[in-house]
Design an enzyme around this catalytic site. Structure first.
Site, PDB file in Angstrom:
ATOM      1  N   ARG A  73      -8.181  -7.176   7.933  1.00  0.00           N
ATOM      2  CA  ARG A  73      -9.412  -7.603   6.780  1.00  0.00           C
ATOM      3  C   ARG A  73      -9.424  -9.194   6.662  1.00  0.00           C
ATOM      4  NH1 ARG A  73      -9.724  -2.592   7.314  1.00  0.00           N
ATOM      5  NH2 ARG A  73     -10.061  -1.241   5.691  1.00  0.00           N
ATOM      6  N   SER A  98     -12.822  -0.120  -0.502  1.00  0.00           N
ATOM      7  CA  SER A  98     -11.400  -0.652  -0.903  1.00  0.00           C
ATOM      8  C   SER A  98     -11.473  -1.792  -1.614  1.00  0.00           C
ATOM      9  CB  SER A  98     -10.619  -0.670   0.332  1.00  0.00           C
ATOM     10  OG  SER A  98     -10.416   0.438   0.985  1.00  0.00           O
ATOM     11  N   GLU A 127      -9.863  -7.593  -2.043  1.00  0.00           N
ATOM     12  CA  GLU A 127     -10.604  -7.751  -0.804  1.00  0.00           C
ATOM     13  C   GLU A 127     -11.970  -8.087  -0.971  1.00  0.00           C
ATOM     14  OE1 GLU A 127     -11.873  -7.367   2.717  1.00  0.00           O
ATOM     15  OE2 GLU A 127     -12.429  -5.328   1.735  1.00  0.00           O
TER      16      GLU A 127
HETATM   17  N1  EPU Z   1      -3.111   7.536  -1.731  1.00  0.00           N
HETATM   18  C1  EPU Z   1      -2.648   8.009  -3.050  1.00  0.00           C
HETATM   19  N2  EPU Z   1      -3.726   8.113  -3.958  1.00  0.00           N
HETATM   20  C2  EPU Z   1      -4.862   7.326  -3.884  1.00  0.00           C
HETATM   21  C3  EPU Z   1      -5.258   7.071  -2.684  1.00  0.00           C
HETATM   22  C4  EPU Z   1      -4.311   7.070  -1.749  1.00  0.00           C
HETATM   23  O1  EPU Z   1      -1.573   8.896  -2.919  1.00  0.00           O
HETATM   24  O2  EPU Z   1      -5.753   7.434  -4.855  1.00  0.00           O
HETATM   25  C5  EPU Z   1      -2.442   7.807  -0.434  1.00  0.00           C
HETATM   26  C6  EPU Z   1      -2.914   8.820   0.476  1.00  0.00           C
HETATM   27  O3  EPU Z   1      -2.584  10.211   0.250  1.00  0.00           O
HETATM   28  C7  EPU Z   1      -2.539   8.360   1.534  1.00  0.00           C
HETATM   29  C8  EPU Z   1      -2.528   6.792   1.551  1.00  0.00           C
HETATM   30  O4  EPU Z   1      -2.433   6.621   0.181  1.00  0.00           O
HETATM   31  O5  EPU Z   1      -1.198   8.888   1.948  1.00  0.00           O
HETATM   32  C9  EPU Z   1      -3.643   6.077   2.336  1.00  0.00           C
HETATM   33  O6  EPU Z   1      -4.754   6.631   1.762  1.00  0.00           O
HETATM   34  P1  EPU Z   1      -6.118   6.616   2.925  1.00  0.00           P
HETATM   35  O7  EPU Z   1      -5.708   7.481   4.116  1.00  0.00           O
HETATM   36  O8  EPU Z   1      -7.124   7.033   2.085  1.00  0.00           O
HETATM   37  O9  EPU Z   1      -6.370   5.312   3.438  1.00  0.00           O
HETATM   38  P2  EPU Z   1      -6.238   3.752   2.516  1.00  0.00           P
HETATM   39  O10 EPU Z   1      -5.041   3.098   3.026  1.00  0.00           O
HETATM   40  O11 EPU Z   1      -6.408   4.045   1.088  1.00  0.00           O
HETATM   41  C10 EPU Z   1      -7.558   2.607   4.519  1.00  0.00           C
HETATM   42  C11 EPU Z   1      -8.488   1.482   4.416  1.00  0.00           C
HETATM   43  C12 EPU Z   1     -10.089   2.144   4.308  1.00  0.00           C
HETATM   44  C13 EPU Z   1     -10.368   3.132   5.458  1.00  0.00           C
HETATM   45  C14 EPU Z   1      -9.061   3.951   5.395  1.00  0.00           C
HETATM   46  C15 EPU Z   1      -8.938   4.872   6.560  1.00  0.00           C
HETATM   47  C16 EPU Z   1      -7.551  -0.759   3.263  1.00  0.00           C
HETATM   48  C17 EPU Z   1      -7.792  -1.582   2.272  1.00  0.00           C
HETATM   49  N3  EPU Z   1      -8.507   0.376   3.393  1.00  0.00           N
HETATM   50  O12 EPU Z   1      -7.663   3.003   3.088  1.00  0.00           O
HETATM   51  O13 EPU Z   1     -11.047   1.051   4.344  1.00  0.00           O
HETATM   52  O14 EPU Z   1     -11.428   3.762   5.511  1.00  0.00           O
HETATM   53  O15 EPU Z   1      -7.679   3.233   5.395  1.00  0.00           O
HETATM   54  O16 EPU Z   1      -8.568   3.965   7.722  1.00  0.00           O
HETATM   55  O17 EPU Z   1      -7.354  -1.129   4.710  1.00  0.00           O
HETATM   56  C18 EPU Z   1     -12.442  -0.135   3.311  1.00  0.00           C
HETATM   57  O18 EPU Z   1     -11.913  -1.263   3.509  1.00  0.00           O
HETATM   58  O19 EPU Z   1     -13.480  -0.346   2.140  1.00  0.00           O
HETATM   59  C19 EPU Z   1     -12.016   1.121   3.366  1.00  0.00           C
HETATM   60  C20 EPU Z   1     -12.493   2.032   2.855  1.00  0.00           C
END
Ligand code: EPU
Length: 342
Positions: free
Chosen positions: A168, A242, A338
């Site tokens: 990012r 995010s 971010e």
């Molecule tokens: N989780 C929770 N509670 C929540 C949210 C997430 O427990 O409220 C846990 C999920 O269960 C999972 C883990 O956290 O085990 C990761 O969650 P998720 O797979 O939804 O991905 P993320 O890390 O929250 C990142 C990116 C997203 C991208 C997704 C998929 C960043 C900051 N965010 O989110 O990017 O779409 O992975 O690759 O790296 C964005 O940048 O705007 C964005 C949406």
């Protein structure tokens, strides 16, 4: 020259930022040709004013009054530049919508961008934060870009190494922040395409739909469905995706957190550090679905802050700070914001 630079004063930006903040620009201009940037450069007063380059407005939190020249990037065009044995080379202008560009490459029979389907925003904004999702980042398919340099007044080609891509992040968020205006971006898409299914959500979705050897279009459709289920649609509920980066911590810190929180979600990085799921940390602090003023934490994904209607940039900032403080108290982890505040 004057007709190139017909600014609108006190212009509403509410429909031009996905958070839906009712901000107003001191001066607003839509950029439809490069000559407009050259004309701004040539005018000492305009050149000296702060500039906000607005793409899709999807990674931005605006103040009520944006005391700047707001330049809305409207440069259009996309083409196939050529090919060699391994790649097809594509180019798109900065003002093209990112997701429409992804769909267009898929229609040409080219894979490589499908995991980045439905990311809001423009092509020109994509390299700035090295957009990434579902196991791929733009840096993997990026070759170079052209930018207008507000120091020299010239167009310049910038190669991948110069961009200093990281999670990012890129040089366009650092040294080149107020200097370079991205005008077009080039990509190399592989002729021998391979599905990228490392991300559990995607594999699971395809399994449930009994798709054994997915095409790039199948993966795009899966990712569109997953994103629609998890992330709020900005046309219905304002947000900037995010809101925090997933923090990266040394293995020692991750190990000691794991002893206290056995369900901690973490991913090992190439250098041995761990990326923690910020959404999980925020969720554990009880913030999911909570509100502070008119800003809130999205009920289905704690990493996303939302506008429940009428939120100001200041309210969003106050909520972000409250979340950061609680995560720090509980986990001793600093969450980095971010989107850009302007
Ligand atoms: N989780 C929770 N509670 C929540 C949210 C997430 O427990 O409220 C846990 C999920 O269960 C999972 C883990 O956290 O085990 C990761 O969650 P998720 O797979 O939804 O991905 P993320 O890390 O929250 C990142 C990116 C997203 C991208 C997704 C998929 C960043 C900051 N965010 O989110 O990017 O779409 O992975 O690759 O790296 C964005 O940048 O705007 C964005 C949406």
């Amino acid at each position: 020259m004057t007709n190139l630079l017909t600014f609108s004063a006190d212009y509403s930006l509410q429909s031009l930022n996905t958070f839906g903040i009712a901000a107003r620009a001191r001066q607003f201009l839509r950029i439809e040709q490069l000559a407009q940037l050259q004309a701004i450069f040539a005018d000492a007063d305009l050149k000296a004013m702060p500039r906000l380059i607005l793409g899709g407005g999807s990674n931005l939190v605006l103040s009520d009054q944006v005391d700047a020249l707001v330049l809305h990037m409207g440069l259009k065009g996309r083409q196939i530049l050529g090919e060699d044995e391994n790649y097809v080379y594509m180019q798109a202008a900065a003002g093209e919508n990112w997701h429409e560009f992804v769909l267009w490459t898929l229609e040409q029979g080219l894979g490589g961008l499908e995991n980045l389907s439905l990311i809001p925003g423009t092509v020109g904004a994509a390299p700035i934060q090295n957009i990434g999702a579902y196991g791929i980042e733009i840096q993997e398919v990026f070759t170079s870009l052209t930018a207008f340099d507000f120091v020299t007044g010239e167009q310049v080609d910038i190669d991948k190494a110069t961009c200093r891509f990281a999670y990012r992040d890129s040089i366009f968020k650092q040294e080149y922040k107020d200097r370079m205006v991205i005008v077009s971006v080039r990509f190399a898409l592989p002729k021998r395409w391979q599905a990228r299914l490392a991300y559990a959500d995607v594999a699971q979705y395809l399994g449930q739909h009994q798709i054994d050897s997915p095409t790039a279009r199948d993966i795009s459709a899966a990712i569109i469905a997953i994103r629609q289920a998890k992330l709020p649609d900005p046309s219905r509920i304002g947000n900037a995706g995010s809101f925090f980066k997933n923090p990266i911590v040394p293995a020692s810190q991750r190990d000691s957190l794991l002893t206290v929180y056995p369900k901690l979600v973490s991913y090992q990085q190439d250098n041995g550090d761990y990326k923690l799921a910020a959404g999980w940390l925020i969720d554990q602090c009880g913030w999911k679905g909570r509100q502070l003023g008119k800003a809130g934490v999205y009920e289905k994904q704690a990493l996303v802050l939302v506008n429940h209607g009428g939120a100001t940039g200041a309210e969003v900032r106050a909520l972000a700070q409250a979340v950061q403080a609680d995560v720090y108290v509980k986990f001793a982890v600093k969450l980095e914001i971010e989107p850009v505040f302007f």
